[in-house]
Design a protein around this motif. Structure first.
Motif, PDB file in Angstrom:
ATOM      1  N   LEU A 126       1.616   9.362  -5.942  1.00  0.00           N
ATOM      2  CA  LEU A 126       2.133  10.715  -5.709  1.00  0.00           C
ATOM      3  C   LEU A 126       3.158  11.109  -6.766  1.00  0.00           C
ATOM      4  CD1 LEU A 126       2.548  10.910  -1.836  1.00  0.00           C
ATOM      5  CD2 LEU A 126       0.792  11.974  -3.259  1.00  0.00           C
ATOM      6  N   ALA A 127       4.017  10.180  -7.145  1.00  0.00           N
ATOM      7  CA  ALA A 127       5.023  10.463  -8.177  1.00  0.00           C
ATOM      8  C   ALA A 127       4.339  10.789  -9.500  1.00  0.00           C
ATOM      9  CB  ALA A 127       5.970   9.279  -8.330  1.00  0.00           C
ATOM     10  N   GLY A 128       3.303  10.031  -9.856  1.00  0.00           N
ATOM     11  CA  GLY A 128       2.569  10.303 -11.086  1.00  0.00           C
ATOM     12  C   GLY A 128       1.889  11.656 -11.054  1.00  0.00           C
ATOM     13  N   LEU A 129       1.334  12.011  -9.919  1.00  0.00           N
ATOM     14  CA  LEU A 129       0.683  13.311  -9.752  1.00  0.00           C
ATOM     15  C   LEU A 129       1.701  14.439  -9.875  1.00  0.00           C
ATOM     16  CD1 LEU A 129      -1.869  14.947  -9.048  1.00  0.00           C
ATOM     17  CD2 LEU A 129      -1.295  14.594  -6.646  1.00  0.00           C
ATOM     18  N   ASP A 130       2.836  14.282  -9.226  1.00  0.00           N
ATOM     19  CA  ASP A 130       3.877  15.307  -9.275  1.00  0.00           C
ATOM     20  C   ASP A 130       4.468  15.458 -10.671  1.00  0.00           C
ATOM     21  OD1 ASP A 130       3.569  15.904  -6.594  1.00  0.00           O
ATOM     22  OD2 ASP A 130       5.246  14.649  -5.947  1.00  0.00           O
ATOM     23  N   ALA A 131       4.584  14.361 -11.406  1.00  0.00           N
ATOM     24  CA  ALA A 131       5.207  14.391 -12.728  1.00  0.00           C
ATOM     25  C   ALA A 131       4.340  15.107 -13.765  1.00  0.00           C
ATOM     26  CB  ALA A 131       5.520  12.976 -13.197  1.00  0.00           C
ATOM     27  N   ALA A 190       0.838  -1.203   0.000  1.00  0.00           N
ATOM     28  CA  ALA A 190       0.000   0.000   0.000  1.00  0.00           C
ATOM     29  C   ALA A 190       0.872   1.253   0.000  1.00  0.00           C
ATOM     30  CB  ALA A 190      -0.943   0.000   1.196  1.00  0.00           C
ATOM     31  N   TRP A 191       1.973   1.206   0.716  1.00  0.00           N
ATOM     32  CA  TRP A 191       2.897   2.345   0.769  1.00  0.00           C
ATOM     33  C   TRP A 191       3.518   2.588  -0.608  1.00  0.00           C
ATOM     34  CZ3 TRP A 191       3.945   6.589   3.115  1.00  0.00           C
ATOM     35  CH2 TRP A 191       5.174   7.203   2.960  1.00  0.00           C
ATOM     36  N   ARG A 192       3.928   1.515  -1.291  1.00  0.00           N
ATOM     37  CA  ARG A 192       4.500   1.652  -2.631  1.00  0.00           C
ATOM     38  C   ARG A 192       3.457   2.193  -3.616  1.00  0.00           C
ATOM     39  NH1 ARG A 192       7.315  -2.870  -0.892  1.00  0.00           N
ATOM     40  NH2 ARG A 192       5.738  -4.298  -1.698  1.00  0.00           N
ATOM     41  N   LEU A 193       2.224   1.723  -3.511  1.00  0.00           N
ATOM     42  CA  LEU A 193       1.156   2.239  -4.361  1.00  0.00           C
ATOM     43  C   LEU A 193       0.962   3.730  -4.117  1.00  0.00           C
ATOM     44  CD1 LEU A 193      -1.230   1.936  -6.323  1.00  0.00           C
ATOM     45  CD2 LEU A 193      -2.629   1.308  -4.333  1.00  0.00           C
ATOM     46  N   HIS A 194       0.910   4.129  -2.879  1.00  0.00           N
ATOM     47  CA  HIS A 194       0.749   5.539  -2.498  1.00  0.00           C
ATOM     48  C   HIS A 194       1.881   6.383  -3.078  1.00  0.00           C
ATOM     49  CE1 HIS A 194      -0.177   9.020  -0.008  1.00  0.00           C
ATOM     50  NE2 HIS A 194       1.080   9.021   0.409  1.00  0.00           N
TER      51      HIS A 194
END
Length: 52
Positions: free
Chosen positions: A23-28, A15-19
């Motif tokens: 977030l990385a996709g959102l930031d990118a 779940a942490w890796r998914l989160h």
């Protein structure tokens, strides 16, 4: 297991890796991220039976 230091809430490593990936996709690229969210939501809603 990941534990929040502020509130002691625990989530699994998966779940942490998914989160973190979300977030990385959102930031990118926010626009592309929300297009993917809309497409996924539409695909999942199409699987729901209609009970009208």
């Amino acid at each position: 297991m990941y534990r929040c230091t502020g509130c002691s809430y625990e989530i699994s490593a998966d779940a942490w890796r998914l989160h973190q990936g979300l977030l990385a996709g959102l930031d990118a690229d926010q626009d592309a991220f929300f297009v993917r969210v809309q497409l996924r939501t539409a695909r999942l809603r199409a699987l729901e039976p209609a009970w009208h």
